[in-house]
Design a protein around this motif. Sequence first.
Motif, PDB file in Angstrom:
ATOM      1  N   LEU B 174       0.837  -1.206   0.000  1.00  0.00           N
ATOM      2  CA  LEU B 174       0.000   0.000   0.000  1.00  0.00           C
ATOM      3  C   LEU B 174       0.870   1.253   0.000  1.00  0.00           C
ATOM      4  O   LEU B 174       0.641   2.186  -0.781  1.00  0.00           O
ATOM      5  CB  LEU B 174      -0.897  -0.004   1.246  1.00  0.00           C
ATOM      6  CG  LEU B 174      -1.795   1.220   1.446  1.00  0.00           C
ATOM      7  CD1 LEU B 174      -2.926   1.209   0.435  1.00  0.00           C
ATOM      8  CD2 LEU B 174      -2.360   1.249   2.867  1.00  0.00           C
ATOM      9  N   ARG B 175       1.886   1.274   0.870  1.00  0.00           N
ATOM     10  CA  ARG B 175       2.772   2.445   0.957  1.00  0.00           C
ATOM     11  C   ARG B 175       3.550   2.631  -0.348  1.00  0.00           C
ATOM     12  O   ARG B 175       3.757   3.743  -0.813  1.00  0.00           O
ATOM     13  CB  ARG B 175       3.760   2.281   2.126  1.00  0.00           C
ATOM     14  CG  ARG B 175       3.094   2.485   3.468  1.00  0.00           C
ATOM     15  CD  ARG B 175       4.093   2.864   4.563  1.00  0.00           C
ATOM     16  NE  ARG B 175       3.376   3.117   5.807  1.00  0.00           N
ATOM     17  CZ  ARG B 175       3.456   2.344   6.894  1.00  0.00           C
ATOM     18  NH1 ARG B 175       4.253   1.301   6.911  1.00  0.00           N
ATOM     19  NH2 ARG B 175       2.751   2.642   7.967  1.00  0.00           N
ATOM     20  N   TYR B 176       3.968   1.501  -0.930  1.00  0.00           N
ATOM     21  CA  TYR B 176       4.689   1.581  -2.202  1.00  0.00           C
ATOM     22  C   TYR B 176       3.820   2.265  -3.258  1.00  0.00           C
ATOM     23  O   TYR B 176       4.244   3.189  -3.954  1.00  0.00           O
ATOM     24  CB  TYR B 176       5.101   0.183  -2.681  1.00  0.00           C
ATOM     25  CG  TYR B 176       5.822   0.210  -4.003  1.00  0.00           C
ATOM     26  CD1 TYR B 176       7.210   0.236  -4.064  1.00  0.00           C
ATOM     27  CD2 TYR B 176       5.114   0.271  -5.207  1.00  0.00           C
ATOM     28  CE1 TYR B 176       7.872   0.308  -5.277  1.00  0.00           C
ATOM     29  CE2 TYR B 176       5.757   0.342  -6.424  1.00  0.00           C
ATOM     30  CZ  TYR B 176       7.137   0.358  -6.454  1.00  0.00           C
ATOM     31  OH  TYR B 176       7.776   0.442  -7.654  1.00  0.00           O
ATOM     32  N   ILE B 177       2.585   1.774  -3.368  1.00  0.00           N
ATOM     33  CA  ILE B 177       1.676   2.324  -4.384  1.00  0.00           C
ATOM     34  C   ILE B 177       1.415   3.808  -4.128  1.00  0.00           C
ATOM     35  O   ILE B 177       1.507   4.634  -5.037  1.00  0.00           O
ATOM     36  CB  ILE B 177       0.353   1.524  -4.419  1.00  0.00           C
ATOM     37  CG1 ILE B 177       0.613   0.118  -4.983  1.00  0.00           C
ATOM     38  CG2 ILE B 177      -0.695   2.245  -5.254  1.00  0.00           C
ATOM     39  CD1 ILE B 177      -0.573  -0.820  -4.907  1.00  0.00           C
ATOM     40  N   GLY B 183       2.460  10.221  -3.987  1.00  0.00           N
ATOM     41  CA  GLY B 183       3.608  10.851  -3.355  1.00  0.00           C
ATOM     42  C   GLY B 183       4.572  11.484  -4.337  1.00  0.00           C
ATOM     43  O   GLY B 183       5.145  12.543  -4.062  1.00  0.00           O
ATOM     44  N   ALA B 184       4.759  10.857  -5.482  1.00  0.00           N
ATOM     45  CA  ALA B 184       5.789  11.316  -6.420  1.00  0.00           C
ATOM     46  C   ALA B 184       5.565  12.762  -6.867  1.00  0.00           C
ATOM     47  O   ALA B 184       6.507  13.558  -6.896  1.00  0.00           O
ATOM     48  CB  ALA B 184       5.858  10.388  -7.630  1.00  0.00           C
ATOM     49  N   LEU B 185       4.330  13.113  -7.188  1.00  0.00           N
ATOM     50  CA  LEU B 185       4.083  14.486  -7.651  1.00  0.00           C
ATOM     51  C   LEU B 185       4.117  15.501  -6.511  1.00  0.00           C
ATOM     52  O   LEU B 185       4.465  16.666  -6.720  1.00  0.00           O
ATOM     53  CB  LEU B 185       2.744  14.589  -8.393  1.00  0.00           C
ATOM     54  CG  LEU B 185       2.742  14.198  -9.868  1.00  0.00           C
ATOM     55  CD1 LEU B 185       1.521  14.760 -10.556  1.00  0.00           C
ATOM     56  CD2 LEU B 185       3.994  14.641 -10.601  1.00  0.00           C
ATOM     57  N   PHE B 218      -1.690  12.473   2.512  1.00  0.00           N
ATOM     58  CA  PHE B 218      -2.677  12.886   1.526  1.00  0.00           C
ATOM     59  C   PHE B 218      -3.517  11.698   1.064  1.00  0.00           C
ATOM     60  O   PHE B 218      -4.737  11.749   1.001  1.00  0.00           O
ATOM     61  CB  PHE B 218      -1.955  13.512   0.336  1.00  0.00           C
ATOM     62  CG  PHE B 218      -2.875  14.116  -0.668  1.00  0.00           C
ATOM     63  CD1 PHE B 218      -3.356  15.405  -0.483  1.00  0.00           C
ATOM     64  CD2 PHE B 218      -3.271  13.412  -1.799  1.00  0.00           C
ATOM     65  CE1 PHE B 218      -4.217  15.970  -1.403  1.00  0.00           C
ATOM     66  CE2 PHE B 218      -4.134  13.977  -2.713  1.00  0.00           C
ATOM     67  CZ  PHE B 218      -4.607  15.260  -2.522  1.00  0.00           C
ATOM     68  N   GLN B 219      -2.829  10.601   0.756  1.00  0.00           N
ATOM     69  CA  GLN B 219      -3.542   9.444   0.236  1.00  0.00           C
ATOM     70  C   GLN B 219      -4.324   8.736   1.337  1.00  0.00           C
ATOM     71  O   GLN B 219      -5.423   8.217   1.103  1.00  0.00           O
ATOM     72  CB  GLN B 219      -2.561   8.480  -0.431  1.00  0.00           C
ATOM     73  CG  GLN B 219      -3.226   7.390  -1.249  1.00  0.00           C
ATOM     74  CD  GLN B 219      -4.051   7.933  -2.404  1.00  0.00           C
ATOM     75  OE1 GLN B 219      -3.590   8.808  -3.144  1.00  0.00           O
ATOM     76  NE2 GLN B 219      -5.277   7.453  -2.571  1.00  0.00           N
ATOM     77  N   ALA B 220      -3.778   8.736   2.557  1.00  0.00           N
ATOM     78  CA  ALA B 220      -4.500   8.119   3.675  1.00  0.00           C
ATOM     79  C   ALA B 220      -5.819   8.863   3.907  1.00  0.00           C
ATOM     80  O   ALA B 220      -6.870   8.245   4.124  1.00  0.00           O
ATOM     81  CB  ALA B 220      -3.635   8.156   4.935  1.00  0.00           C
ATOM     82  N   VAL B 221      -5.779  10.194   3.830  1.00  0.00           N
ATOM     83  CA  VAL B 221      -6.997  10.998   3.999  1.00  0.00           C
ATOM     84  C   VAL B 221      -7.975  10.687   2.859  1.00  0.00           C
ATOM     85  O   VAL B 221      -9.174  10.536   3.069  1.00  0.00           O
ATOM     86  CB  VAL B 221      -6.653  12.506   4.040  1.00  0.00           C
ATOM     87  CG1 VAL B 221      -7.916  13.348   4.023  1.00  0.00           C
ATOM     88  CG2 VAL B 221      -5.816  12.832   5.269  1.00  0.00           C
ATOM     89  N   ASP B 222      -7.437  10.568   1.653  1.00  0.00           N
ATOM     90  CA  ASP B 222      -8.262  10.258   0.485  1.00  0.00           C
ATOM     91  C   ASP B 222      -8.983   8.921   0.668  1.00  0.00           C
ATOM     92  O   ASP B 222     -10.179   8.801   0.387  1.00  0.00           O
ATOM     93  CB  ASP B 222      -7.374  10.199  -0.755  1.00  0.00           C
ATOM     94  CG  ASP B 222      -8.043  10.822  -1.968  1.00  0.00           C
ATOM     95  OD1 ASP B 222      -8.597  11.926  -1.828  1.00  0.00           O
ATOM     96  OD2 ASP B 222      -8.011  10.187  -3.044  1.00  0.00           O
ATOM     97  N   LEU B 290      -4.468  19.639   5.206  1.00  0.00           N
ATOM     98  CA  LEU B 290      -4.632  18.373   4.483  1.00  0.00           C
ATOM     99  C   LEU B 290      -5.008  17.234   5.431  1.00  0.00           C
ATOM    100  O   LEU B 290      -5.805  16.367   5.096  1.00  0.00           O
ATOM    101  CB  LEU B 290      -3.352  18.012   3.722  1.00  0.00           C
ATOM    102  CG  LEU B 290      -3.067  18.847   2.480  1.00  0.00           C
ATOM    103  CD1 LEU B 290      -1.748  18.423   1.854  1.00  0.00           C
ATOM    104  CD2 LEU B 290      -4.191  18.721   1.456  1.00  0.00           C
ATOM    105  N   ALA B 291      -4.424  17.283   6.638  1.00  0.00           N
ATOM    106  CA  ALA B 291      -4.681  16.216   7.611  1.00  0.00           C
ATOM    107  C   ALA B 291      -6.131  16.226   8.075  1.00  0.00           C
ATOM    108  O   ALA B 291      -6.694  15.187   8.428  1.00  0.00           O
ATOM    109  CB  ALA B 291      -3.747  16.355   8.810  1.00  0.00           C
TER     110      ALA B 291
END
Lengths: 295, 295
Positions: B174-177, B183-185, B218-222, B290-291
């Motif tokens: 999950l973290r990798y994805i 994360g990359a952008l 960001f993604q965890a919130v999403d 964001l959080a």
Amino acid sequence: METEVQNKMLSDADLIERVDANLRQFLSFGMWRSLGEAVNYAVFSGGKRIRPVLCLRTCQAVGGDIEDALDAAGAIELIHAFSLVHDDLPAMDDDDYRRGRPTLHRHTNEAMAILAGDAMTVQAFRLLAASDKHPDVSIRLVQILSGMSLEMILGQVHDTMGDLPEEMEDLERLRYIHNHKTGALIWASVEMGAVVGGATKSQRDALVEYAGRLGLMFQAVDDLLDVTQSAEKMGKATGKDAEQGKLTYPGLLGVDGTRAEIDKLLTQAMEALSGFDAKADPLRDMAKKLATREK
Amino acid sequence: METEVQNKMLSDADLIERVDANLRQFLSFGMWRSLGEAVNYAVFSGGKRIRPVLCLRTCQAVGGDIEDALDAAGAIELIHAFSLVHDDLPAMDDDDYRRGRPTLHRHTNEAMAILAGDAMTVQAFRLLAASDKHPDVSIRLVQILSGMSLEMILGQVHDTMGDLPEEMEDLERLRYIHNHKTGALIWASVEMGAVVGGATKSQRDALVEYAGRLGLMFQAVDDLLDVTQSAEKMGKATGKDAEQGKLTYPGLLGVDGTRAEIDKLLTQAMEALSGFDAKADPLRDMAKKLATREK
């Protein structure tokens, strides 16, 4: 001087080998598993590498060293390869075969073909920026390749969706589409080779004039092959243009008219090179070879 | 000094206005008719512009002028917008709505959505190369954006096609994805802002540490929003992740566990900024905002 002599003796096959070796090494980084495989499938598919060779030969024509132009040549091929992958998609030209093999979305799946195409585009610019030895040259290459890639995409929009003004005449419309869809990357190949090779302003003007004629000629020959060759020989479906009601040179000018057009464009391409010495001979040979590709 | 005071007083809304004005002007060139309309539809769609703001705020945090970072900010948004257009395609996530409006392929058609996405990618690099005032900085930006865009595409491949090694544990996977896909952008936004603003090496290290935490958060919130919010409020289909059996934070850690993870990431992001003065306050505010996005 030694480099120049060596460069002169290199055949097109030698150049292609160098471009491919450079690309292969570059693409082995930052890629992984299935995405890397998909990109490699599309990039190393027996393409003729006309654009990279053109880039390297232009660099040579103005006295440059081909080693300096290998990244530029590879970047152009990546953009060309990406455009084929996306053009082949079901939503676009819906082609199942290219160069005698299944197209990427048939070999893998549509999602992968879309993503691999995206990755190739990004890799092209990553390759141009890979070295920061000459940032002023590199940034100029990014300008040319991004500008010309946009023109290419615009050409594809007009070709696929017929979005040009209605009052445009057929031949003008055909030239517009070809100039964008095919001509733009041919132009980029030559201009990038000229920039890397350190061409003067007047040399560059003459070379892009050559590129403009070559681009139109290239597509005219392609159109001609579509009506005169068998699918077996081409490794892809032929006669598709007429079937899909696309504008083509033979459709507008007939087969003989198209051959005359090709001759005219070849003459103009050669004239554009009249101010260059023997170092431009490979460019002259290339124009002749492309003009007679149908035989 | 005056510029610094002015920059400090600018609200996020002011920054977004400047980014959009710069992008709008840039996109009015080289585009034409339906392709231009499609690109504009996708780019000016009421997005929150988190990435460009992050880029500009990072530039400010190290004492840079936001004017210098407008092109970089716009380029990141173009890459983000392209990725959404292609991710929404039927062959990928097959989404009909985004931000309460039909997705681009529903608004136009699939071919146009593919080509418009391609055009946006190319435009991003064209924008970075548009100025040759500081080619060394520009080429560094091309390096970062191309590298991180590739990581993003790789993340999308793994998310869509589940191509990671089988022995990888779910949370690691999950973290990798997320590190790649989202994360990359976020990373690119921060690093590009740092480069334009003239950050020192140690400043840049701290800032990308901040970016790494922010991206995961960001993604965890999403993910959390996907399970806790209604489709109406989100302007897109929700509950889709679970339906599609995708790995998510709430799926692995539960809703409370995800909230704890978000708190931890927020703390780490704030710690990464501990060496910065008040100029980094907007970055701190951003992390907090964001959080708590779900509320």
